[in-house]
Motif scaffolding. Structure first.
Motif, PDB file in Angstrom:
ATOM      1  N   VAL A   1       0.856  -1.183   0.000  1.00  0.00           N
ATOM      2  CA  VAL A   1       0.000   0.000   0.000  1.00  0.00           C
ATOM      3  C   VAL A   1       0.893   1.234   0.000  1.00  0.00           C
ATOM      4  CG1 VAL A   1      -0.180  -0.055   2.527  1.00  0.00           C
ATOM      5  CG2 VAL A   1      -1.867   1.214   1.198  1.00  0.00           C
ATOM      6  N   THR A   2       0.523   2.241  -0.766  1.00  0.00           N
ATOM      7  CA  THR A   2       1.321   3.461  -0.887  1.00  0.00           C
ATOM      8  C   THR A   2       0.509   4.654  -0.405  1.00  0.00           C
ATOM      9  OG1 THR A   2       2.570   2.583  -2.759  1.00  0.00           O
ATOM     10  CG2 THR A   2       2.577   4.971  -2.484  1.00  0.00           C
ATOM     11  N   GLN A   3       1.129   5.450   0.458  1.00  0.00           N
ATOM     12  CA  GLN A   3       0.545   6.705   0.928  1.00  0.00           C
ATOM     13  C   GLN A   3       1.627   7.774   0.859  1.00  0.00           C
ATOM     14  OE1 GLN A   3      -2.587   7.277   1.619  1.00  0.00           O
ATOM     15  NE2 GLN A   3      -3.294   5.149   1.540  1.00  0.00           N
TER      16      GLN A   3
ATOM     17  N   THR B   1       5.806   3.672   0.768  1.00  0.00           N
ATOM     18  CA  THR B   1       5.225   2.414   0.274  1.00  0.00           C
ATOM     19  C   THR B   1       5.455   1.353   1.334  1.00  0.00           C
ATOM     20  OG1 THR B   1       5.614   2.974  -2.047  1.00  0.00           O
ATOM     21  CG2 THR B   1       5.294   0.654  -1.515  1.00  0.00           C
ATOM     22  N   LEU B   2       4.372   0.795   1.842  1.00  0.00           N
ATOM     23  CA  LEU B   2       4.451  -0.175   2.928  1.00  0.00           C
ATOM     24  C   LEU B   2       4.208  -1.577   2.368  1.00  0.00           C
ATOM     25  CD1 LEU B   2       3.231   0.197   6.508  1.00  0.00           C
ATOM     26  CD2 LEU B   2       2.444  -1.799   5.248  1.00  0.00           C
ATOM     27  N   HIS B   3       5.134  -2.494   2.658  1.00  0.00           N
ATOM     28  CA  HIS B   3       5.016  -3.902   2.275  1.00  0.00           C
ATOM     29  C   HIS B   3       4.689  -4.711   3.523  1.00  0.00           C
ATOM     30  CE1 HIS B   3       6.946  -3.145  -1.693  1.00  0.00           C
ATOM     31  NE2 HIS B   3       7.587  -2.211  -1.014  1.00  0.00           N
ATOM     32  N   TYR B   4       3.741  -5.628   3.420  1.00  0.00           N
ATOM     33  CA  TYR B   4       3.311  -6.367   4.598  1.00  0.00           C
ATOM     34  C   TYR B   4       2.866  -7.766   4.201  1.00  0.00           C
ATOM     35  CZ  TYR B   4      -1.478  -5.442   3.011  1.00  0.00           C
ATOM     36  OH  TYR B   4      -2.633  -5.405   2.276  1.00  0.00           O
ATOM     37  N   ASP B   5       2.722  -8.608   5.209  1.00  0.00           N
ATOM     38  CA  ASP B   5       2.258  -9.978   5.022  1.00  0.00           C
ATOM     39  C   ASP B   5       0.764 -10.021   5.349  1.00  0.00           C
ATOM     40  OD1 ASP B   5       1.694 -12.699   5.093  1.00  0.00           O
ATOM     41  OD2 ASP B   5       3.629 -13.231   5.966  1.00  0.00           O
ATOM     42  N   PRO B   6      -0.083 -10.353   4.387  1.00  0.00           N
ATOM     43  CA  PRO B   6      -1.537 -10.375   4.663  1.00  0.00           C
ATOM     44  C   PRO B   6      -1.940 -11.355   5.759  1.00  0.00           C
ATOM     45  CG  PRO B   6      -1.108 -10.400   2.287  1.00  0.00           C
ATOM     46  CD  PRO B   6       0.211 -10.617   2.970  1.00  0.00           C
ATOM     47  N   ARG B   7      -1.062 -12.287   6.114  1.00  0.00           N
ATOM     48  CA  ARG B   7      -1.385 -13.198   7.220  1.00  0.00           C
ATOM     49  C   ARG B   7      -1.352 -12.478   8.561  1.00  0.00           C
ATOM     50  NH1 ARG B   7       3.033 -17.707   6.583  1.00  0.00           N
ATOM     51  NH2 ARG B   7       4.234 -15.774   6.408  1.00  0.00           N
TER      52      ARG B   7
ATOM     53  N   VAL C   1      10.305   6.209   0.127  1.00  0.00           N
ATOM     54  CA  VAL C   1      10.914   5.201   1.006  1.00  0.00           C
ATOM     55  C   VAL C   1      10.012   3.977   1.048  1.00  0.00           C
ATOM     56  CG1 VAL C   1       9.815   6.243   3.035  1.00  0.00           C
ATOM     57  CG2 VAL C   1      11.777   4.740   3.342  1.00  0.00           C
ATOM     58  N   GLN C   2      10.632   2.793   1.090  1.00  0.00           N
ATOM     59  CA  GLN C   2       9.890   1.547   1.234  1.00  0.00           C
ATOM     60  C   GLN C   2       9.995   1.069   2.680  1.00  0.00           C
ATOM     61  OE1 GLN C   2       9.905  -1.328  -2.212  1.00  0.00           O
ATOM     62  NE2 GLN C   2      11.867  -0.336  -2.605  1.00  0.00           N
ATOM     63  N   VAL C   3       8.866   0.719   3.254  1.00  0.00           N
ATOM     64  CA  VAL C   3       8.809   0.223   4.631  1.00  0.00           C
ATOM     65  C   VAL C   3       8.354  -1.234   4.588  1.00  0.00           C
ATOM     66  CG1 VAL C   3       7.762   0.493   6.898  1.00  0.00           C
ATOM     67  CG2 VAL C   3       8.285   2.519   5.529  1.00  0.00           C
ATOM     68  N   PHE C   4       9.221  -2.139   5.061  1.00  0.00           N
ATOM     69  CA  PHE C   4       8.903  -3.567   5.096  1.00  0.00           C
ATOM     70  C   PHE C   4       8.553  -3.945   6.533  1.00  0.00           C
ATOM     71  CE2 PHE C   4      11.412  -3.047   1.298  1.00  0.00           C
ATOM     72  CZ  PHE C   4      10.838  -3.923   0.390  1.00  0.00           C
TER      73      PHE C   4
END
Length: 720
Positions: free
Chosen positions: A245-247, A251-257, A290-293
């Motif tokens: 998701v990007t705001q 840009t935030l990367h996440y695990d849907p679990r 910036v990418q946030v994992f």
């Protein structure tokens, strides 16, 4: 060379003996573990290679060289093992494993390289060997860390670095074994090259296919560097965390679990809000993307990046990245984004300051208020204590600005003191001069004064604050007393009961209560007095309605050093009908509870009021566990205004307002309640809590304007 002649071999032994003895007094390095194994491997590569060159010049054979050099490794092994007589090494067997993985392979590679250089007739072979060794020590490390989102690096010369310093337990990845196998494959390739130059008959059919096959296999190893675990790519991270998701610039990367799309969107909004706020604070007009994992599983993160728990900002990558765990997002995201914002101020290519204390100090300085005593208040207490001991706080902070002083210091001490100093510089002089010194410029050129003068002013500032929170001393002492890695009795060692407890924590995050209870039972079986596990066990048993079991278990336990364990004991007393005893304990706990924990003190007041009604107390305990349930606390059938001691009702009203601000669906009314809460806290002298609530109001207002249809999710920063 005649049999038995080994010129220089005694010198090699002396080098190893000197190294082993020199490491004895050095913290962390003076015992057999990953750091000492890497250092021995580094020295062994050059010692073995230097000696082997002379050995081959005098007609020696490869087998003799390998036998003698590998035998010499017994010297550093014995000397580092000997330290167990006066220094505990709780993790000796794993340290021995690292020693077997690192130095022997490095020695074998060095000897094979020396033979290949000699057989090829290379002039100044020792110089070439040293140059190749130095290149192997630096260039692959730069390639791994500067071009990949990872905190580990494996190396043919020194073995490798497994992860960040702040992770107590180094991450063991399959890539380490694969890489040391690659080192041995290179050794075989060099040995074949040496045979080619020494024995022309190997030009006959059969030799070329072998060399070609090994060369092809080496190429395959490097082509499969990511699957084999030598490197981690951004694409691999994105596959592991497929949600996105990007705001704004985030840009935030996440695990849907682990997160729903709505929760991910809210966290991305929080990161975007912090990013903009910090950019204004630091005078940065256009923050870069910036990418946030966000990882949900620490073990998955360790296998991918080499770090389990440490939150990091990889500012040296072409595109900056932030890596953190889900349960640390709220308290770490602003800190890590601050690193990203100022990477343009730092050293080219690295993006950090050569004064490492400024790197973390700046991030601490711009963190949002968390309701606890500020870095200034904690530093003021530390300065007062230093004055009482005739010590110099300014000298300590000056040392913390250097890499050696910062990394060998206790973490909380280094972060808090440098954070206070940088916050002072920012508030008084603004971000422009800090920008210049962050990149390596002199303090005198940037501020017109030397660093000693600025530190002296900062110390004088600490002695004249308008107020210092009364809980500052207890908080500072508790945080500053945590030993650094270099002071720990058994660095890197995590006992079995602690590992089980960590597994409990993540089982609860997943909602697996049965597994959590089973793991807690195992942990307490191994160490019955392990307070964190005992606290968690009591808490879960109370929620399940087993108050009798908790009361019986805690009757003989020492609860004097654990507030939460005493709280669970009081809950068990109240739930089993001993209301008077429970209220006496609640009263004691209320006055011992940290004054900055408004939620905890409010919950104590509610418990006190409901102590005579076990059914109401049981429902209350369950609601306190649920952020949404806290919003409806006021509907419980508990007449707290009549039952509470004098003054407690004000604390409870403020706590209820705080819970509503964090979780209520009606944002506008919650914000209005929040403003009233700020005024109430300021009148009560709780200025840090008021600042925390003020920050939460600003965030909620921004969120309401940007995303008015959002559902309730618990707010960040201030501890519940």
């Amino acid at each position: 060379m005649p049999r038995g002649r080994t010129p220089g071999i005694a010198g090699c032994g002396l080098v190893y003996a000197g190294l082993g003895v020199a490491l004895w007094p050095v913290p962390v390095l003076g015992l057999l573990h990953v750091e000492s194994a890497a250092l021995v491997a580094l020295v062994a590569f050059f010692v073995a290679g230097w000696w082997a060159w002379g050995h081959f010049r005098q007609g020696g054979c490869l087998a003799d060289a390998l036998r003698q050099q590998l035998f010499l490794l017994l010297i550093p092994w014995a000397l580092l093992s000997l330290t167990v007589l006066w220094r505990p090494n709780c993790d000796y067997l794993r340290g021995l494993g690292f020693f077997l993985l690192f130095p022997p392979a490095s020695v074998v590679l060095a000897v094979a390289l020396a033979e290949a250089l000699h057989s090829a007739g290379v002039q100044h072979g020792r110089r070439w060997l040293v140059g190749i060794g130095l290149g192997l020590c630096t260039l692959p490390v730069a390639y791994d860390l500067l071009l990949h989102p990872q905190l580990y690096t494996y190396n043919h010369v020194f073995g490798g670095v497994l992860g960040p310093l702040y992770d107590e337990d180094p991450a063991l990845r399959p890539g380490l074994l694969s890489f040391r196998a690659l080192t041995l494959l290179w050794t075989l390739w060099l040995a074949l090259v040496a045979r080619f130059h020494r024995t022309p008959r190997l030009l006959r059919p059969g030799w070329w296919p072998v060399l070609s096959g090994i060369t092809l296999l080496l190429g395959v190893f490097y082509l499969l560097a990511v699957p084999l675990g030598f490197n981690t790519s951004t694409a691999a991270l994105e596959r592991a965390l497929p949600g996105r998701v990007t705001q704004g610039a985030v840009t935030l990367h996440y695990d849907p679990r682990w997160m729903t799309p709505e929760e991910a969107k809210l966290r991305a909004l929080r990161a975007a809000y912090d990013y903009k706020r910090l950019a204004r604070r630091l005078g940065i007009a256009e923050p870069e993307p910036v990418q946030v994992f966000v990882f949900g599983d620490p073990e998955q993160r360790a296998q991918l990046t080499g770090a389990r728990y440490t939150s990091v900002a990889l500012v040296w990558l072409a595109g900056p990245q932030v890596h953190l765990l889900l349960d640390r997002f709220d308290r770490s995201i602003a800190h890590e984004l601050a690193h990203v914002l100022v990477r343009g101020w730092g050293i080219p290519l690295l993006g950090i300051s050569p004064r490492i204390g400024l790197v973390e100090g700046l991030a601490v300085a711009v963190e949002p208020p968390d309701g606890r005593p500020t870095p200034h208040e904690q530093a003021a207490v530390a300065a007062t204590l230093a004055l009482d001991r005739n010590a110099s706080l300014t000298e300590q902070v000056a040392a913390l600005l250097s890499p050696r002083g910062f990394w060998t210091s206790r973490s909380a001490v280094a972060y808090t003191l440098t954070g206070s100093f940088v916050r002072y510089l920012l508030d008084r002089y603004g971000p422009a001069p800090l920008h210049r010194v962050y990149g390596g410029g002199s303090f005198r050129m940037a501020y017109g004064r030397g660093v000693d003068s600025l530190l002296a002013d900062w110390e004088r500032f600490l002695f004249r604050p308008p107020y210092v929170d009364r809980s500052a001393y207890a908080l500072m002492k508790r945080r500053f007393d945590v030993p650094s890695l270099f002071e720990r009795r058994c660095p890197h060692y995590v006992p079995a009961h602690a590992r089980l407890y960590e597994a409990v924590r993540w089982a609860l995050v997943r909602g697996d209560m049965l597994r959590a209870e089973g793991l807690l039972t195992q942990a307490l079986r191994q160490k019955p007095d392990f307070l964190p596990a005992l606290e968690r066990w009591a808490h879960l048993q109370l929620l399940r309605g087993h108050a009798d079991t908790v009361r019986a278990r805690l009757a003989g336990a020492d609860t004097t050093q654990a507030l939460r364990l005493r709280l669970h004991r009081a809950d068990a007393l109240a739930l089993t009908g001993a209301a008077d005893s429970a209220r006496a304990l609640y009263r004691t706990l209320y006055y011992a509870w940290p004054s900055y924990d408004l939620s905890g003190r409010g919950a104590l007041a509610l418990r006190y009021a409901a102590a005579a009604r076990p059914d109401s107390l049981q429902r209350l305990l369950r609601r306190l566990e649920d952020p949404q349930g806290r919003c409806k606390i006021a509907t419980l059938n508990v007449s707290w205004t009549q039952a509470l001691p004098p003054g407690w009702d004000a604390t409870l009203r403020r706590a209820v307002q705080w819970w509503r601000l964090g979780c209520v669906e009606d944002s506008l009314n919650a914000i209005a309640d929040g403003r009233a809460l700020v005024a109430s806290l300021r009148r009560a002298g709780a200025f840090n809590l008021a600042a925390c609530v003020q920050e939460t109001i600003a965030w909620r207002t921004w969120l309401h304007n940007i995303y008015p249809e959002h559902r309730s999710v618990c707010c960040a920063y201030c501890a519940w």
